[in-house]
Scaffold this active site. Sequence first.
Site, PDB file in Angstrom:
ATOM      1  N   ASP A  95       9.638   6.281  -7.881  1.00 29.17           N
ATOM      2  CA  ASP A  95       9.142   5.959  -6.549  1.00 29.17           C
ATOM      3  C   ASP A  95      10.070   6.636  -5.533  1.00 29.17           C
ATOM      4  O   ASP A  95      11.072   7.234  -5.902  1.00 29.17           O
ATOM      5  CB  ASP A  95       9.055   4.449  -6.343  1.00 29.17           C
ATOM      6  CG  ASP A  95      10.419   3.810  -6.283  1.00 29.17           C
ATOM      7  OD1 ASP A  95      11.433   4.529  -6.449  1.00 29.17           O
ATOM      8  OD2 ASP A  95      10.490   2.598  -6.057  1.00 29.17           O
ATOM      9  N   PHE A  99       9.835   1.732  -0.490  1.00 32.32           N
ATOM     10  CA  PHE A  99       9.532   0.305  -0.634  1.00 32.32           C
ATOM     11  C   PHE A  99      10.816  -0.521  -0.684  1.00 32.32           C
ATOM     12  O   PHE A  99      10.922  -1.555  -0.021  1.00 32.32           O
ATOM     13  CB  PHE A  99       8.699   0.067  -1.903  1.00 32.32           C
ATOM     14  CG  PHE A  99       8.370  -1.379  -2.133  1.00 32.32           C
ATOM     15  CD1 PHE A  99       7.359  -1.990  -1.409  1.00 32.32           C
ATOM     16  CD2 PHE A  99       9.089  -2.128  -3.051  1.00 32.32           C
ATOM     17  CE1 PHE A  99       7.068  -3.337  -1.609  1.00 32.32           C
ATOM     18  CE2 PHE A  99       8.796  -3.474  -3.256  1.00 32.32           C
ATOM     19  CZ  PHE A  99       7.787  -4.076  -2.530  1.00 32.32           C
ATOM     20  N   GLN A 191      -1.219   4.134   3.040  1.00 26.56           N
ATOM     21  CA  GLN A 191      -0.844   2.858   3.645  1.00 26.56           C
ATOM     22  C   GLN A 191      -2.018   2.383   4.500  1.00 26.56           C
ATOM     23  O   GLN A 191      -3.103   2.951   4.426  1.00 26.56           O
ATOM     24  CB  GLN A 191       0.437   3.026   4.471  1.00 26.56           C
ATOM     25  CG  GLN A 191       1.699   3.233   3.616  1.00 26.56           C
ATOM     26  CD  GLN A 191       2.127   1.977   2.856  1.00 26.56           C
ATOM     27  OE1 GLN A 191       1.644   0.874   3.104  1.00 26.56           O
ATOM     28  NE2 GLN A 191       3.037   2.151   1.908  1.00 26.56           N
ATOM     29  N   GLY A 218       1.891  -0.446  -0.385  1.00 26.89           N
ATOM     30  CA  GLY A 218       1.890  -1.505   0.617  1.00 26.89           C
ATOM     31  C   GLY A 218       0.987  -2.666   0.261  1.00 26.89           C
ATOM     32  O   GLY A 218       0.585  -3.433   1.134  1.00 26.89           O
ATOM     33  N   ASP A 268       1.672  -0.443 -12.081  1.00 33.60           N
ATOM     34  CA  ASP A 268       3.019  -0.815 -12.515  1.00 33.60           C
ATOM     35  C   ASP A 268       3.347  -2.173 -11.925  1.00 33.60           C
ATOM     36  O   ASP A 268       2.791  -2.557 -10.894  1.00 33.60           O
ATOM     37  CB  ASP A 268       4.063   0.187 -12.006  1.00 33.60           C
ATOM     38  CG  ASP A 268       4.450  -0.081 -10.562  1.00 33.60           C
ATOM     39  OD1 ASP A 268       3.668   0.274  -9.674  1.00 33.60           O
ATOM     40  OD2 ASP A 268       5.502  -0.700 -10.317  1.00 33.60           O
ATOM     41  N   CYS A 306      -2.077  -9.762 -31.746  1.00 34.93           N
ATOM     42  CA  CYS A 306      -1.219  -8.748 -31.109  1.00 34.93           C
ATOM     43  C   CYS A 306      -0.466  -7.952 -32.171  1.00 34.93           C
ATOM     44  O   CYS A 306       0.139  -8.534 -33.067  1.00 34.93           O
ATOM     45  CB  CYS A 306      -0.248  -9.435 -30.152  1.00 34.93           C
ATOM     46  SG  CYS A 306       0.890  -8.281 -29.358  1.00 34.93           S
ATOM     47  N   CYS A 308       2.240  -6.205 -31.813  1.00 36.10           N
ATOM     48  CA  CYS A 308       3.627  -5.876 -31.440  1.00 36.10           C
ATOM     49  C   CYS A 308       4.624  -6.391 -32.477  1.00 36.10           C
ATOM     50  O   CYS A 308       4.331  -7.296 -33.264  1.00 36.10           O
ATOM     51  CB  CYS A 308       3.960  -6.404 -30.041  1.00 36.10           C
ATOM     52  SG  CYS A 308       4.548  -8.105 -29.961  1.00 36.10           S
ATOM     53  N   CYS A 311       5.146 -10.256 -32.411  1.00 37.34           N
ATOM     54  CA  CYS A 311       4.069 -11.077 -32.998  1.00 37.34           C
ATOM     55  C   CYS A 311       3.920 -10.837 -34.493  1.00 37.34           C
ATOM     56  O   CYS A 311       3.464 -11.722 -35.220  1.00 37.34           O
ATOM     57  CB  CYS A 311       2.752 -10.816 -32.275  1.00 37.34           C
ATOM     58  SG  CYS A 311       2.788 -11.431 -30.577  1.00 37.34           S
ATOM     59  N   HIS A 337       6.738  -8.081 -26.358  1.00 36.42           N
ATOM     60  CA  HIS A 337       5.382  -8.639 -26.380  1.00 36.42           C
ATOM     61  C   HIS A 337       4.681  -8.489 -25.026  1.00 36.42           C
ATOM     62  O   HIS A 337       3.516  -8.078 -24.964  1.00 36.42           O
ATOM     63  CB  HIS A 337       5.375 -10.110 -26.804  1.00 36.42           C
ATOM     64  CG  HIS A 337       4.029 -10.713 -26.567  1.00 36.42           C
ATOM     65  ND1 HIS A 337       2.958 -10.488 -27.402  1.00 36.42           N
ATOM     66  CD2 HIS A 337       3.541 -11.434 -25.510  1.00 36.42           C
ATOM     67  CE1 HIS A 337       1.890 -11.067 -26.898  1.00 36.42           C
ATOM     68  NE2 HIS A 337       2.206 -11.648 -25.754  1.00 36.42           N
TER      69      HIS A 337
HETATM   70 ZN   LIG Z   1       2.826  -9.489 -29.282  1.00 36.61          ZN
END
Ligand SMILES: [Zn+2]
Length: 367
Positions: A95, A99, A191, A218, A268, A306, A308, A311, A337
């Site tokens: 960025d 901000f 903006q 913004g 994001d 999930c 991941c 998990c 996760h």
């Molecule tokens: Zn997970």
Amino acid sequence: MTTQFSFQVSTRCSQTKARAGVFYTPHGAVETPRFMPVGTLANVKTVTPTQLQETGAQMVLANTYHLHLQPGERIVEKAGGLHQFMRWNQPILTDSGGFQVFSLSEMRQITDDGVIFRSPHDGQMINLTPERSIQIQNALGADVIMAFDECPPYPASREEVEAATQRTYRWLERCISAHQRPDQALFGIVQGGVYPDLRAAAAEALAGLDLPGYAIGGVSVGEPPELIAKIVQATTPMLPVDKPRYLMGVGTYKEMAQAIASGMDLFDCVIPTRLARHGAALVKGERWNLKNSQYREDFQPLDETCPCYTCQNFTRAYISHLVRSQEILAYTLLTIHNITELVRFTQKIREAIIGDRFTTEFAQWLS
Ligand SMILES: [Zn+2]
């Protein structure tokens, strides 16, 4: 300037303005729509680059403001740039620092030239201008860099927002002139506060500059969440259809789904990493506090669907134990996760757009 970047839309939703695409950068492709985790200080807190890659994150953020203060862009440049410094060989976005300067720093003075503020590290006065922001981002070396903009607070009067929007446009022209590296794509930021007509006018003006990508900034600055969808709806019709569109600072299920329906591609937010550090998990659209006693003897994974690492290997009971004991591993497991969860949410939307099932499969988030 931007031949190393391209954006290809593969499928458009038949019911909404949603699209599935691929954004190509010098460090690889980003399939859109996509959630991007935040790595403020050139790291996503508590996880290694390998763990991060396994979440499915294809592009990460770093913050120009924070990296300028510590360690300073010269050190990152000497290390060979951000990718080499943080050992992340996929796309990175920085960025502009705008901000943070407007939201975090005290003692700031805004003029047409730029912003003067006091460093929270050593108290020195720092002058951040559009040119300086771009120089810093050129030194950091991310694939996508952001224009230095004035982000008005919420609430702000129409006159204040109009002035900030016009200044943002003048600053964007200076950013374009200052930008030196063809291997970095400079995105402009729309903006306009919560005023749809100001948003539309700003988007139209930016579209005339033929940039490699566009962002809506913004938002998520304290306004009611339902206004985010209205802001996006007013803005996207004015943006070129063949360029990626990034909604800054938004990463909640409903707001992402609705923005995707209006034609946004990239998102994001610090939510998944911040929640993890508070012992909370994002599971199927809900927030769970793993400190709650109901998880102490719950031997299921957080989410049995999930894929991941967390998990696949650990139970709610174990994570609850780690959170209660304030073990650092708790934050790592929850971060893995939570990022996987939001990346998968956008990936599933992508697949649904491609299969033309978006409005039926994601109806709960679109109403
Ligand atoms: Zn997970």
